[in-house]
Design a protein around this motif. Structure first.
Motif, PDB file in Angstrom:
ATOM      1  N   ASP A   1       0.865  -1.185  -0.010  1.00 17.73           N
ATOM      2  CA  ASP A   1      -0.049   0.172   0.179  1.00 17.73           C
ATOM      3  C   ASP A   1       1.009   1.256   0.009  1.00 17.73           C
ATOM      4  O   ASP A   1       1.948   1.048  -0.463  1.00 17.73           O
ATOM      5  CB  ASP A   1      -0.962   0.180   1.296  1.00 17.73           C
ATOM      6  N   ASP A   2       0.451   2.227   0.436  1.00 17.39           N
ATOM      7  CA  ASP A   2       0.820   3.698   0.372  1.00 17.39           C
ATOM      8  C   ASP A   2       2.169   3.805   1.430  1.00 17.39           C
ATOM      9  O   ASP A   2       2.501   3.015   2.363  1.00 17.39           O
ATOM     10  CB  ASP A   2       0.104   4.835   1.200  1.00 17.39           C
ATOM     11  N   ASN A   3       3.148   4.401   1.007  1.00 20.00           N
ATOM     12  CA  ASN A   3       4.484   4.899   1.847  1.00 20.00           C
ATOM     13  C   ASN A   3       5.302   3.908   2.167  1.00 20.00           C
ATOM     14  O   ASN A   3       6.004   3.697   3.102  1.00 20.00           O
ATOM     15  CB  ASN A   3       3.856   5.644   2.996  1.00 20.00           C
ATOM     16  N   PHE A   4       5.533   3.047   1.166  1.00 18.16           N
ATOM     17  CA  PHE A   4       6.532   1.733   1.290  1.00 18.16           C
ATOM     18  C   PHE A   4       7.917   2.476   1.253  1.00 18.16           C
ATOM     19  O   PHE A   4       8.466   3.174   0.461  1.00 18.16           O
ATOM     20  CB  PHE A   4       6.329   0.994   0.130  1.00 18.16           C
ATOM     21  N   GLY A   5       8.679   2.074   2.472  1.00 17.95           N
ATOM     22  CA  GLY A   5      10.245   2.535   2.322  1.00 17.95           C
ATOM     23  C   GLY A   5      10.402   3.839   3.396  1.00 17.95           C
ATOM     24  O   GLY A   5      11.258   4.320   3.264  1.00 17.95           O
ATOM     25  N   CYS A   6       9.233   4.046   3.992  1.00 16.89           N
ATOM     26  CA  CYS A   6       9.355   5.325   5.071  1.00 16.89           C
ATOM     27  C   CYS A   6      10.321   4.981   5.861  1.00 16.89           C
ATOM     28  O   CYS A   6      10.876   3.919   6.299  1.00 16.89           O
ATOM     29  CB  CYS A   6       8.033   5.545   5.305  1.00 16.89           C
ATOM     30  N   GLY A   7      10.566   5.953   6.999  1.00 16.41           N
ATOM     31  CA  GLY A   7      11.541   5.724   7.915  1.00 16.41           C
ATOM     32  C   GLY A   7      13.065   6.508   7.602  1.00 16.41           C
ATOM     33  O   GLY A   7      12.999   7.657   6.970  1.00 16.41           O
ATOM     34  N   SER A   8      14.019   5.626   7.808  1.00 14.82           N
ATOM     35  CA  SER A   8      15.391   6.314   7.553  1.00 14.82           C
ATOM     36  C   SER A   8      15.923   6.115   6.236  1.00 14.82           C
ATOM     37  O   SER A   8      15.308   5.674   5.222  1.00 14.82           O
ATOM     38  CB  SER A   8      16.436   5.587   8.320  1.00 14.82           C
ATOM     39  N   SER A   9      16.835   6.952   6.011  1.00 19.75           N
ATOM     40  CA  SER A   9      17.439   6.881   4.474  1.00 19.75           C
ATOM     41  C   SER A   9      18.091   5.704   4.253  1.00 19.75           C
ATOM     42  O   SER A   9      19.273   6.011   3.159  1.00 19.75           O
ATOM     43  CB  SER A   9      18.006   8.438   4.271  1.00 19.75           C
ATOM     44  N   ARG A  10      18.525   4.945   5.021  1.00 22.58           N
ATOM     45  CA  ARG A  10      19.146   3.624   4.724  1.00 22.58           C
ATOM     46  C   ARG A  10      19.057   2.953   3.409  1.00 22.58           C
ATOM     47  O   ARG A  10      18.106   2.602   3.222  1.00 22.58           O
ATOM     48  CB  ARG A  10      19.366   2.745   5.871  1.00 22.58           C
TER      49      ARG A  10
END
Length: 174
Positions: free
Chosen positions: A59-68
């Protein structure tokens, strides 16, 4: 890369980089990342289930969080051939494309997930921008990749793309 076929793993919204790759694994060698990929998600046994060519649909916003940047590397090293989601976190999307992992948005995630059954196989055609459930034969439109993104993915990532351009110009030898 134009035609991808694999089983689909379904994920929900807001799958963050900690769910994709736990923080403790940041220093693991690339070949070890696949052992912990998606351990923090709703599919903690993903490393035991995934096979080369498999697909992630989210769904929405896959890979949010840190920029790793290790998060998309972990997915790719585990055998994931493409991630299709309603939307992606901007940095995750850029990191994925840079390493040659196709990430494509689709407006029909809800419909795809509603009809899918466990172990369904899907065919993704990046030239014609479609995803087809091979069991139901239902086909859905993907959002078109820009030509620059498509070219980067065709080259296998940004480093390969730049290397190819420099070779064409004669600036470096093959």
């Amino acid at each position: 890369m134009n035609n991808i076929k694999g089983r689909a793993f379904m994920l929900n919204e807001n799958v963050d980089t900690d769910q994709i790759l736990p923080g403790y694994a940041m220093s693991y060698p690339v070949e070890e990342l696949k052992k912990v990929t998606l351990r923090g998600s709703i599919i903690p046994d993903f490393p035991e289930k995934v096979q080369p060519g498999d697909i992630i649909i989210a769904d929405d916003n896959f890979g949010c969080g840190s920029s790793r940047e290790q998060a998309p590397v972990a997915l790719k090293s585990s055998g994931v051939s493409i991630v299709i989601a309603k939307s992606f976190a901007r940095i995750f999307r850029r990191n994925a494309i840079n390493i040659g992992l196709p990430v494509v948005t689709c407006e029909y995630i809800k419909e795809i997930k509603n009809e899918a059954k466990e172990n369904d196989e899907f065919q993704v055609d990046l030239v014609n921008n479609t995803i087809t459930n091979l069991r139901t034969k239902n086909q859905y439109e993907l959002n078109r990749l820009s030509q620059t993104t498509f070219d980067t993915l065709q080259a296998g990532g940004l480093i390969n793309k730049v290397r190819n351009i420099l070779q064409e110009r004669g600036a470096i030898n093959g």
